[in-house]
Design a protein around this motif. Sequence first.
Motif, short mmCIF file in Angstrom:
data_model
loop_
_atom_site.label_atom_id
_atom_site.label_comp_id
_atom_site.label_asym_id
_atom_site.label_seq_id
_atom_site.Cartn_x
_atom_site.Cartn_y
_atom_site.Cartn_z
N LYS A 226 10.24 -3.79 -11.37
CA LYS A 226 9.27 -4.05 -12.44
C LYS A 226 7.85 -3.71 -12.00
O LYS A 226 7.06 -3.19 -12.79
CB LYS A 226 9.35 -5.51 -12.89
CG LYS A 226 10.64 -5.85 -13.62
CD LYS A 226 10.61 -7.28 -14.11
CE LYS A 226 11.89 -7.63 -14.90
NZ LYS A 226 11.88 -9.03 -15.38
N ILE A 227 7.54 -4.01 -10.75
CA ILE A 227 6.20 -3.69 -10.23
C ILE A 227 6.02 -2.18 -10.15
O ILE A 227 4.96 -1.64 -10.48
CB ILE A 227 5.98 -4.33 -8.84
CG1 ILE A 227 6.06 -5.85 -8.94
CG2 ILE A 227 4.63 -3.90 -8.27
CD1 ILE A 227 4.99 -6.47 -9.82
N LYS A 228 7.08 -1.47 -9.74
CA LYS A 228 7.01 0.00 -9.67
C LYS A 228 6.77 0.59 -11.05
O LYS A 228 5.98 1.51 -11.21
CB LYS A 228 8.31 0.56 -9.07
CG LYS A 228 8.50 0.28 -7.60
CD LYS A 228 9.80 0.88 -7.10
CE LYS A 228 10.01 0.60 -5.62
NZ LYS A 228 11.30 1.14 -5.14
N ARG B 296 8.48 -0.86 -1.22
CA ARG B 296 8.96 -2.22 -0.98
C ARG B 296 8.83 -3.13 -2.21
O ARG B 296 9.33 -4.25 -2.20
CB ARG B 296 8.18 -2.84 0.18
CG ARG B 296 8.44 -2.15 1.53
CD ARG B 296 7.51 -2.71 2.59
NE ARG B 296 7.75 -2.08 3.89
CZ ARG B 296 6.97 -2.26 4.96
NH1 ARG B 296 5.90 -3.04 4.87
NH2 ARG B 296 7.26 -1.64 6.09
N GLN B 297 8.17 -2.65 -3.23
CA GLN B 297 7.92 -3.49 -4.41
C GLN B 297 9.16 -3.57 -5.31
O GLN B 297 9.98 -2.65 -5.34
CB GLN B 297 6.73 -2.95 -5.20
CG GLN B 297 5.45 -2.87 -4.42
CD GLN B 297 5.10 -4.17 -3.73
OE1 GLN B 297 5.01 -5.23 -4.37
NE2 GLN B 297 4.91 -4.11 -2.42
N PRO B 298 9.28 -4.65 -6.07
CA PRO B 298 10.39 -4.77 -7.04
C PRO B 298 10.30 -3.67 -8.11
O PRO B 298 9.23 -3.09 -8.32
CB PRO B 298 10.18 -6.16 -7.66
CG PRO B 298 9.33 -6.89 -6.68
CD PRO B 298 8.45 -5.86 -6.03
N PHE C 43 5.33 -0.91 -13.58
CA PHE C 43 3.96 -1.25 -13.97
C PHE C 43 2.96 -0.30 -13.32
O PHE C 43 2.04 0.20 -13.97
CB PHE C 43 3.65 -2.70 -13.58
CG PHE C 43 2.22 -3.08 -13.79
CD1 PHE C 43 1.73 -3.35 -15.06
CD2 PHE C 43 1.35 -3.18 -12.70
CE1 PHE C 43 0.39 -3.69 -15.25
CE2 PHE C 43 0.02 -3.52 -12.89
CZ PHE C 43 -0.47 -3.78 -14.15
N LEU C 44 3.15 -0.03 -12.03
CA LEU C 44 2.26 0.87 -11.32
C LEU C 44 2.35 2.29 -11.87
O LEU C 44 1.34 3.00 -11.97
CB LEU C 44 2.61 0.87 -9.82
CG LEU C 44 2.34 -0.43 -9.07
CD1 LEU C 44 2.87 -0.34 -7.63
CD2 LEU C 44 0.84 -0.74 -9.06
N TRP D 134 4.27 0.88 0.93
CA TRP D 134 4.04 -0.39 0.21
C TRP D 134 4.71 -0.36 -1.17
O TRP D 134 5.37 -1.32 -1.57
CB TRP D 134 2.55 -0.63 0.07
CG TRP D 134 2.24 -1.89 -0.70
CD1 TRP D 134 2.25 -3.17 -0.23
CD2 TRP D 134 1.92 -1.97 -2.09
NE1 TRP D 134 1.95 -4.04 -1.24
CE2 TRP D 134 1.73 -3.34 -2.40
CE3 TRP D 134 1.75 -1.02 -3.10
CZ2 TRP D 134 1.40 -3.78 -3.68
CZ3 TRP D 134 1.42 -1.45 -4.37
CH2 TRP D 134 1.24 -2.81 -4.66
N VAL D 135 4.55 0.76 -1.89
CA VAL D 135 5.14 0.89 -3.22
C VAL D 135 6.66 0.81 -3.13
O VAL D 135 7.32 0.19 -3.96
CB VAL D 135 4.71 2.21 -3.88
CG1 VAL D 135 5.50 2.45 -5.16
CG2 VAL D 135 3.21 2.20 -4.18
#
Length: 272
Positions: A21-23, A17-19, A25-26, A14-15
């Motif tokens: 910026k989301i990575k 596949r994230q953009p 942030f996580l 799932w991680v």
Amino acid sequence: MRGSKTPIHTVATWVKRQPFKIKMFLAGVSCLATLVFLKIIVHDHDNLFVAAEAVHALGICILIYKLMKENSCAGLSLKSQELTALFLAVRLYCSVVMEYDIHTLLDSATLGTTLWVIYMMRFKLKSTYMEDKDNFAIYYVVVPCAVLALVVHPSTSHYILNRVFWAFCVYLEAVSVLPQLRAMQNTKIVEPFTAHYVFALGVARFLSCAHWILQVVDTRGRLLTALGYGLWPSMVLLSEAVQTFILADFCYYYVKSLVGGQLVLRLPAGVV
């Protein structure tokens, strides 16, 4: 028939596949959560710095095991080991003349084992050393660190030369792993023991960075003034952050490789 995916593998997928910026942030949230966790379970945050040095020593032990088991130093950067020995020697000198304590003993052990690794790579296992891949020019980091140390160093009551040496080892430690990362980027494939060693360095750097951050929080900023005035306190924290950031990308691919069940780490272009 496919086996059921583990929760860790599901989350990792799932991680992935994230953009971007989301990575990021996580990653930030994960670091913050880890800092909170360490603050809760570790009562004396000085122990985090000791733990960082112990993990670094463990990483050196992994290298020694590799050299003895495989009788090869392929994939290792001699230049990184020499930079490590240099900043450890300077830090050991500063520790002896300025604050002799448990860190002095840990640095002595780590320096001794690092010198042994250098000896093995230079003489006993020279035929397996991949010199063409270890092509990072170390004067690119040694000279700037020395100049920066002359300009920005502690403002304590210690002798000026000792204060400059102290700053030099802090700055050099922050970038000493760069030749190793370049060598791994050149080879693209990182064998397990080398990957374990670099990951241990990453963990050590994070623990050290966590130590400084939590110490600043505990003292409500008074630690920064205790380190001196001017740019030096900020440079200490910046150096710790730089070390952690440099190794963060590699550690991500290391964990990703472990989750995927791969024994050999393959680095994509642009990691270093």
